[in-house]
Write a protein that holds these residues in place. Structure first.
Motif, PDB file in Angstrom:
ATOM      1  N   SER A  55      24.110 -30.789  17.450  1.00 11.86           N
ATOM      2  CA  SER A  55      24.881 -30.747  15.806  1.00 11.86           C
ATOM      3  C   SER A  55      27.029 -29.696  17.249  1.00 11.86           C
ATOM      4  O   SER A  55      25.757 -29.543  17.377  1.00 11.86           O
ATOM      5  CB  SER A  55      25.059 -30.307  14.787  1.00 11.86           C
ATOM      6  N   PRO A  56      27.249 -30.225  16.738  1.00 10.05           N
ATOM      7  CA  PRO A  56      28.798 -28.986  17.491  1.00 10.05           C
ATOM      8  C   PRO A  56      28.730 -27.893  17.072  1.00 10.05           C
ATOM      9  O   PRO A  56      28.318 -27.173  18.054  1.00 10.05           O
ATOM     10  CB  PRO A  56      30.153 -29.498  16.556  1.00 10.05           C
ATOM     11  N   LYS A  57      28.307 -27.622  15.853  1.00 11.36           N
ATOM     12  CA  LYS A  57      27.388 -25.824  15.851  1.00 11.36           C
ATOM     13  C   LYS A  57      26.815 -25.232  15.762  1.00 11.36           C
ATOM     14  O   LYS A  57      26.657 -24.376  16.733  1.00 11.36           O
ATOM     15  CB  LYS A  57      27.411 -26.630  14.046  1.00 11.36           C
ATOM     16  N   VAL A  58      25.837 -26.038  16.423  1.00 14.34           N
ATOM     17  CA  VAL A  58      24.179 -25.815  16.889  1.00 14.34           C
ATOM     18  C   VAL A  58      25.221 -25.558  18.979  1.00 14.34           C
ATOM     19  O   VAL A  58      24.914 -24.779  19.172  1.00 14.34           O
ATOM     20  CB  VAL A  58      23.378 -26.657  16.799  1.00 14.34           C
ATOM     21  N   LEU A  63      25.647 -22.263  23.345  1.00 14.81           N
ATOM     22  CA  LEU A  63      26.357 -21.651  24.738  1.00 14.81           C
ATOM     23  C   LEU A  63      26.786 -20.254  24.512  1.00 14.81           C
ATOM     24  O   LEU A  63      26.732 -20.189  25.836  1.00 14.81           O
ATOM     25  CB  LEU A  63      27.548 -23.119  24.713  1.00 14.81           C
ATOM     26  N   ARG A  64      27.089 -20.264  23.812  1.00 14.86           N
ATOM     27  CA  ARG A  64      27.056 -18.677  23.238  1.00 14.86           C
ATOM     28  C   ARG A  64      26.157 -17.741  23.492  1.00 14.86           C
ATOM     29  O   ARG A  64      26.257 -16.730  23.890  1.00 14.86           O
ATOM     30  CB  ARG A  64      28.161 -18.636  21.887  1.00 14.86           C
ATOM     31  N   ALA A  65      25.298 -17.628  22.798  1.00 18.34           N
ATOM     32  CA  ALA A  65      23.536 -17.130  22.801  1.00 18.34           C
ATOM     33  C   ALA A  65      23.433 -17.311  24.440  1.00 18.34           C
ATOM     34  O   ALA A  65      23.125 -16.165  25.057  1.00 18.34           O
ATOM     35  CB  ALA A  65      22.668 -17.457  22.449  1.00 18.34           C
ATOM     36  N   LEU A  66      23.484 -18.905  25.341  1.00 20.32           N
ATOM     37  CA  LEU A  66      23.662 -18.449  26.661  1.00 20.32           C
ATOM     38  C   LEU A  66      24.308 -17.609  27.494  1.00 20.32           C
ATOM     39  O   LEU A  66      24.309 -17.012  28.427  1.00 20.32           O
ATOM     40  CB  LEU A  66      22.928 -19.820  26.947  1.00 20.32           C
ATOM     41  N   GLU A  67      25.612 -17.215  27.235  1.00 25.34           N
ATOM     42  CA  GLU A  67      26.611 -16.728  27.502  1.00 25.34           C
ATOM     43  C   GLU A  67      26.372 -15.371  27.398  1.00 25.34           C
ATOM     44  O   GLU A  67      26.389 -14.570  28.049  1.00 25.34           O
ATOM     45  CB  GLU A  67      28.186 -16.826  26.883  1.00 25.34           C
TER      46      GLU A  67
END
Length: 123
Positions: A55-58, A63-67
């Motif tokens: 999903s877009p939310k997940v 991506l934020r967590a990986l960043e």
């Protein structure tokens, strides 16, 4: 090793910081995003289209967590409309070989795992 810790990491210890790293890299969405970005940088919509079922939310959370973990970069281009691309960092590239090995193992052995599940469930 971080300047904050001097002890040898022990992932079996409840307070070991390696556990949060293992949680991140053990997540299926993380694995798929890393493998996709190992080829080249991608825009959000490209990642979303390439990874069926996310999903877009997940995807945003992943991506934020990986960043945050220093594995992915997010680059915003000053264009109209704005363009954002995600790419692996040098640290992210060091993880790809291990993640690719897990993906290869799963492709090679999924039928055996499915057979084992069926046998277990039949008992």
């Amino acid at each position: 090793m971080s300047a904050l810790s001097t002890a040898v990491p022990d992932p079996y210890a409840a307070d070991c910081p390696t556990r949060s790293v293992l949680d991140r890299i053990g997540d299926r969405w993380t694995v798929l995003v890393l493998l996709l970005l190992s080829r080249r940088s991608h825009r959000f919509t490209e990642v979303s289209r390439a990874i069926a079922g996310i999903s877009p939310k997940v995807l945003t959370q992943t991506l934020r967590a990986l960043e945050r973990d220093g594995l992915v970069t997010r680059e915003v281009f000053a264009e109209v409309p704005p363009r954002v691309e995600y790419a692996l960092t040098d640290l992210g590239h060091t993880l790809v070989e291990a993640v690719a090995a897990l993906a290869a193992w799963s492709r090679e052995h999924f039928d055996e795992v499915l057979d084992a599940r069926a046998a277990y469930d039949a008992r």
